[in-house]
Design a protein around this motif. Sequence first.
Motif, PDB file in Angstrom:
ATOM      1  N   SER A 157      29.836  51.897  46.887  1.00 14.03           N
ATOM      2  CA  SER A 157      29.638  51.364  45.533  1.00 14.03           C
ATOM      3  C   SER A 157      28.764  50.108  45.509  1.00 14.03           C
ATOM      4  O   SER A 157      27.870  49.982  44.678  1.00 14.03           O
ATOM      5  CB  SER A 157      30.993  51.047  44.902  1.00 14.03           C
ATOM      6  OG  SER A 157      31.743  52.230  44.760  1.00 14.03           O
TER       7      SER A 157
ATOM      8  N   SER B  57      32.578  47.387  42.525  1.00 13.12           N
ATOM      9  CA  SER B  57      32.906  48.413  41.529  1.00 13.12           C
ATOM     10  C   SER B  57      33.295  47.760  40.199  1.00 13.12           C
ATOM     11  O   SER B  57      33.673  46.587  40.161  1.00 13.12           O
ATOM     12  CB  SER B  57      34.053  49.280  42.032  1.00 13.12           C
ATOM     13  OG  SER B  57      35.243  48.528  42.121  1.00 13.12           O
ATOM     14  N   THR B  58      33.233  48.536  39.135  1.00 14.39           N
ATOM     15  CA  THR B  58      33.672  48.013  37.834  1.00 14.39           C
ATOM     16  C   THR B  58      35.182  47.769  37.806  1.00 14.39           C
ATOM     17  O   THR B  58      35.614  46.775  37.215  1.00 14.39           O
ATOM     18  CB  THR B  58      33.249  48.951  36.681  1.00 14.39           C
ATOM     19  OG1 THR B  58      33.667  50.280  36.986  1.00 14.39           O
ATOM     20  CG2 THR B  58      31.746  48.941  36.485  1.00 14.39           C
TER      21      THR B  58
ATOM     22  N   ILE C 131      38.899  59.913  40.141  1.00 18.56           N
ATOM     23  CA  ILE C 131      38.875  59.726  41.599  1.00 18.56           C
ATOM     24  C   ILE C 131      40.311  59.729  42.132  1.00 18.56           C
ATOM     25  O   ILE C 131      40.626  60.396  43.117  1.00 18.56           O
ATOM     26  CB  ILE C 131      38.184  58.397  41.978  1.00 18.56           C
ATOM     27  CG1 ILE C 131      36.745  58.359  41.450  1.00 18.56           C
ATOM     28  CG2 ILE C 131      38.239  58.168  43.482  1.00 18.56           C
ATOM     29  CD1 ILE C 131      36.033  57.015  41.647  1.00 18.56           C
TER      30      ILE C 131
ATOM     31  N   THR D 260      30.101  58.939  40.858  1.00 17.72           N
ATOM     32  CA  THR D 260      31.064  58.137  40.070  1.00 17.72           C
ATOM     33  C   THR D 260      30.474  56.782  39.660  1.00 17.72           C
ATOM     34  O   THR D 260      31.138  55.764  39.728  1.00 17.72           O
ATOM     35  CB  THR D 260      32.400  57.948  40.831  1.00 17.72           C
ATOM     36  OG1 THR D 260      32.198  57.198  42.046  1.00 17.72           O
ATOM     37  CG2 THR D 260      33.046  59.272  41.170  1.00 17.72           C
ATOM     38  N   TYR D 261      29.228  56.821  39.200  1.00 14.44           N
ATOM     39  CA  TYR D 261      28.444  55.595  38.993  1.00 14.44           C
ATOM     40  C   TYR D 261      28.449  55.247  37.509  1.00 14.44           C
ATOM     41  O   TYR D 261      27.728  55.853  36.709  1.00 14.44           O
ATOM     42  CB  TYR D 261      27.018  55.891  39.464  1.00 14.44           C
ATOM     43  CG  TYR D 261      26.146  54.724  39.822  1.00 14.44           C
ATOM     44  CD1 TYR D 261      26.617  53.423  39.831  1.00 14.44           C
ATOM     45  CD2 TYR D 261      24.815  54.941  40.168  1.00 14.44           C
ATOM     46  CE1 TYR D 261      25.788  52.380  40.184  1.00 14.44           C
ATOM     47  CE2 TYR D 261      23.979  53.901  40.519  1.00 14.44           C
ATOM     48  CZ  TYR D 261      24.472  52.627  40.529  1.00 14.44           C
ATOM     49  OH  TYR D 261      23.634  51.590  40.881  1.00 14.44           O
ATOM     50  N   SER D 262      29.255  54.267  37.136  1.00 12.61           N
ATOM     51  CA  SER D 262      29.361  53.912  35.718  1.00 12.61           C
ATOM     52  C   SER D 262      28.093  53.236  35.210  1.00 12.61           C
ATOM     53  O   SER D 262      27.523  52.363  35.885  1.00 12.61           O
ATOM     54  CB  SER D 262      30.529  52.949  35.493  1.00 12.61           C
ATOM     55  OG  SER D 262      31.745  53.562  35.807  1.00 12.61           O
TER      56      SER D 262
ATOM     57  N   THR E  87      40.924  52.561  40.448  1.00  8.93           N
ATOM     58  CA  THR E  87      39.546  52.961  40.167  1.00  8.93           C
ATOM     59  C   THR E  87      39.621  54.032  39.084  1.00  8.93           C
ATOM     60  O   THR E  87      40.672  54.188  38.435  1.00  8.93           O
ATOM     61  CB  THR E  87      38.766  53.415  41.416  1.00  8.93           C
ATOM     62  OG1 THR E  87      37.417  53.670  41.011  1.00  8.93           O
ATOM     63  CG2 THR E  87      39.335  54.669  42.062  1.00  8.93           C
TER      64      THR E  87
ATOM     65  N   TYR F  73      37.047  53.677  48.743  1.00  7.73           N
ATOM     66  CA  TYR F  73      38.369  53.877  48.150  1.00  7.73           C
ATOM     67  C   TYR F  73      39.332  54.511  49.142  1.00  7.73           C
ATOM     68  O   TYR F  73      40.535  54.271  49.088  1.00  7.73           O
ATOM     69  CB  TYR F  73      38.257  54.740  46.885  1.00  7.73           C
ATOM     70  CG  TYR F  73      37.516  54.021  45.787  1.00  7.73           C
ATOM     71  CD1 TYR F  73      38.073  52.893  45.196  1.00  7.73           C
ATOM     72  CD2 TYR F  73      36.263  54.437  45.383  1.00  7.73           C
ATOM     73  CE1 TYR F  73      37.390  52.196  44.204  1.00  7.73           C
ATOM     74  CE2 TYR F  73      35.573  53.754  44.395  1.00  7.73           C
ATOM     75  CZ  TYR F  73      36.131  52.635  43.810  1.00  7.73           C
ATOM     76  OH  TYR F  73      35.458  51.942  42.847  1.00  7.73           O
TER      77      TYR F  73
ATOM     78  N   TYR G  44      29.743  58.092  33.486  1.00  8.07           N
ATOM     79  CA  TYR G  44      28.967  58.274  34.715  1.00  8.07           C
ATOM     80  C   TYR G  44      27.516  58.639  34.406  1.00  8.07           C
ATOM     81  O   TYR G  44      27.241  59.547  33.620  1.00  8.07           O
ATOM     82  CB  TYR G  44      29.556  59.393  35.568  1.00  8.07           C
ATOM     83  CG  TYR G  44      30.888  59.076  36.220  1.00  8.07           C
ATOM     84  CD1 TYR G  44      31.462  57.808  36.153  1.00  8.07           C
ATOM     85  CD2 TYR G  44      31.562  60.058  36.931  1.00  8.07           C
ATOM     86  CE1 TYR G  44      32.670  57.532  36.770  1.00  8.07           C
ATOM     87  CE2 TYR G  44      32.775  59.789  37.556  1.00  8.07           C
ATOM     88  CZ  TYR G  44      33.320  58.528  37.467  1.00  8.07           C
ATOM     89  OH  TYR G  44      34.524  58.261  38.078  1.00  8.07           O
TER      90      TYR G  44
HETATM   91  N1  GLU Z   1      32.906  54.122  38.171  1.00  8.17           N
HETATM   92  C1  GLU Z   1      33.200  52.874  38.766  1.00  8.17           C
HETATM   93  C2  GLU Z   1      31.944  52.168  39.222  1.00  8.17           C
HETATM   94  O1  GLU Z   1      30.882  52.694  39.110  1.00  8.17           O
HETATM   95  C3  GLU Z   1      34.181  53.007  39.903  1.00  8.17           C
HETATM   96  C4  GLU Z   1      33.875  54.102  40.886  1.00  8.17           C
HETATM   97  C5  GLU Z   1      32.895  53.704  41.969  1.00  8.17           C
HETATM   98  O2  GLU Z   1      33.007  52.610  42.526  1.00  8.17           O
HETATM   99  O3  GLU Z   1      32.034  54.536  42.271  1.00  8.17           O
HETATM  100  O4  GLU Z   1      32.007  51.051  39.683  1.00  8.17           O
END
Ligand code: GLU
Length: 303
Positions: free
Chosen positions: A120, A188-189, A230, A138-140, A226, A209, A254
């Motif tokens: 991340s 991460s967020t 996930i 999983t990229y916000s 998270t 994670y 995402y």
């Molecule tokens: N979606 C969140 C993010 O982009 C948490 C998952 C991740 O770390 O990929 O930070």
Amino acid sequence: MRRTRGLAAIGIAAAALLALTACNSGSPTSPGGEATGGSGGGDKPLFEVAKDVKVDGSPTFDRITKNGKITIGVKEDQPNLGYLDVTTNQRTGFDVDIARWIAASLGYDESKITFKPIASANREQAIVNGDIDYYVGTYSITDKRKEQIDFAGPYFVTGQGLLVAKDSPIKSEKDLNEKTTVCSATGSTPIQNIRTNYPNVPTKEFDLYSACVEELLNGGVQAVTTDQAILIGYAAKDPDNLKVVGEPFTVEKYGVGLAKGDTALRTHINDLFTKGGTTWKAIFDKNLGSSGIKVEQPAVDAY
Ligand code: GLU
């Protein structure tokens, strides 16, 4: 608490692999050279590989053409989303199949994809450096990240959740306090959200994670936080020891991470999502259909 071998293997294998520049072409191609759509062979393809593709004005597409292959950043320790089975060398998951679908739309089948695991915290830099052509994992989509990169999509929506031990008294984020250490990934967020909005809750962070899940199983933290999508994947791998609790308490959309300013590629991917017919649903059903997660394809945000 008893630790499970399966999750230990995920963590160790993922950590070891992260140190490498893993180059793996995941699922095989059919004899005709068409991508199987990431099904691991045998199944009906989820999508066709496009021919004679042009993406005028895209520096990323020009680089892909020059290299004759696509390099895609992914996760590989997140079951159902982005996962590498180190024993079979099969790459599976919703995000991985979305990544393959995009590659196919650009004219590249599985044999021309190099997947690169990137944690991340390192995603923006990998895109800025041109180490990868795009990132699906999983990229916000966030305004802060948009200062450095662009996002196509969103292609999926979830929210922050909590994973705890099966016998934990924690029922939701309302039960977090100074005695409950929460683990998440660096950069991460969700870790940011805990720091900002739950300042009395101690945090612990790792690159991956899966390392947090290990720590939870070892009793070193009381929760992993998270995106719920996930966490559901980890709980499903070890239902005797882990459970997901509460309702999602943020909204995470995402996106596909791209080089900043590559509007031509962003538009190409957004058009794929918008005009892709039933492909999104087929990819969802294949990877997350039995997970209990209910998500409709979101509308793209063509900013
Ligand atoms: N979606 C969140 C993010 O982009 C948490 C998952 C991740 O770390 O990929 O930070």
